[in-house]
Design an enzyme around this catalytic site. Structure first.
Site, short mmCIF file in Angstrom:
data_model
loop_
_atom_site.label_atom_id
_atom_site.label_comp_id
_atom_site.label_asym_id
_atom_site.label_seq_id
_atom_site.Cartn_x
_atom_site.Cartn_y
_atom_site.Cartn_z
N HIS A 8 0.83 -1.20 0.00
CA HIS A 8 0.00 0.00 0.00
C HIS A 8 0.86 1.25 0.00
O HIS A 8 1.58 1.53 0.97
CB HIS A 8 -0.89 -0.03 1.25
CG HIS A 8 -1.85 1.10 1.35
ND1 HIS A 8 -1.88 1.96 2.45
CD2 HIS A 8 -2.83 1.53 0.52
CE1 HIS A 8 -2.83 2.84 2.29
NE2 HIS A 8 -3.43 2.62 1.13
N HIS A 51 -0.79 11.02 -2.19
CA HIS A 51 -2.13 10.66 -1.75
C HIS A 51 -3.02 11.86 -1.46
O HIS A 51 -4.12 11.97 -1.99
CB HIS A 51 -2.06 9.78 -0.49
CG HIS A 51 -3.40 9.43 0.06
ND1 HIS A 51 -4.05 10.21 1.00
CD2 HIS A 51 -4.23 8.40 -0.21
CE1 HIS A 51 -5.23 9.67 1.27
NE2 HIS A 51 -5.37 8.57 0.56
#
Length: 243
Positions: A8, A51
């Site tokens: 991730h 992100h």
């Protein structure tokens, strides 16, 4: 290998997320077959891997990603917040990550957008994926339904995936509506019945963000096809490689 390991944002448990350091640490683990990354556009249209919509949490910069040119962004430090070892890490361009991953890792590329925040994002990402010959090795995912529709219209052969975190509703119905073959879902929202139904339909399911061995084993018992997306691929290795 069942219940494939997805790193991730790279190996984000040990390295600063979405940086080349995190990518390289994930690549160093032979059992990491997939990696999830997040992509946005700079003001001058360069796809970058980050992100948050703002720079403040993971860099020493401030403000919104979409308001900064690529060259300005390259001067930011995206590593020191994770530790002195990573001082000087940069926000990478998507092209850099594709070059590292090509032939080694498959990528779940999340299009971080909402509404008309990033005109041209889908085309820019698609162009890079094709330029690197990685169209068979990526899935483009998003919370944003319109972004997924754009990908389908621009590159019908590319796989698309819905990111789903609603507490109610039917993700399977939404997948059919958007013609997606991949579901990215919080592990707490996944159940045995849904996982079985999706597997039967040929939909690949990825559960996030799973960082404890107990949670990993629970998902494995639920369905062996569930991909496990984790900040700690080393825990995945310790859980599954010695059993």
């Amino acid at each position: 290998m069942k219940n494939m390991c997805v790193a991730h944002r790279g190996f984000s448990g040990k390295a600063p997320e979405n940086t080349l350091a995190a990518v390289r640490m994930a690549l160093a683990l032979p059992y990491v077959r997939w990696m999830e990354i997040d992509v946005q556009l700079t003001k001058d249209g360069v796809p970058v891997v980050i992100h948050d919509f703002t720079l403040d949490r993971t860099t020493n910069g401030h403000g919104k990603v979409k308001d900064m040119d690529y060259e300005q962004m390259r001067r930011l430090d995206a590593g020191s917040w994770k530790g002195r070892t990573f001082r000087g890490e940069r926000v990478p361009a998507l092209q850099e990550v594709l070059e590292l991953a090509a032939g080694k890792l498959r990528l779940n590329i999340e299009l971080k957008t909402t509404g008309n925040m990033y005109p041209g994002l889908e085309q820019a990402v698609i162009d890079l994926v094709y330029a690197k010959g990685m169209q068979e090795d990526v899935v483009l995912t998003s919370f944003d339904s319109e972004a997924l529709r754009k990908v389908k219209s621009l590159a019908p052969d590319l796989r698309t995936g819905l990111i789903y975190d609603a507490r109610s509703g039917d993700p399977d119905r939404k997948l059919k509506e958007l013609d997606c073959s991949f579901l990215s879902i919080h592990f707490g929202r996944l159940n045995k019945e849904l996982a079985a139904r999706l597997t039967e339909r040929g939909v690949r399911t990825m559960a996030w963000t799973v960082n404890k061995a107990k949670e990993m084993r629970h998902l494995a018992a639920m369905n062996s096809d569930i991909m496990i997306c984790t900040n700690r691929p080393d825990i995945w290795g310790a859980t599954f490689l010695n059993t």
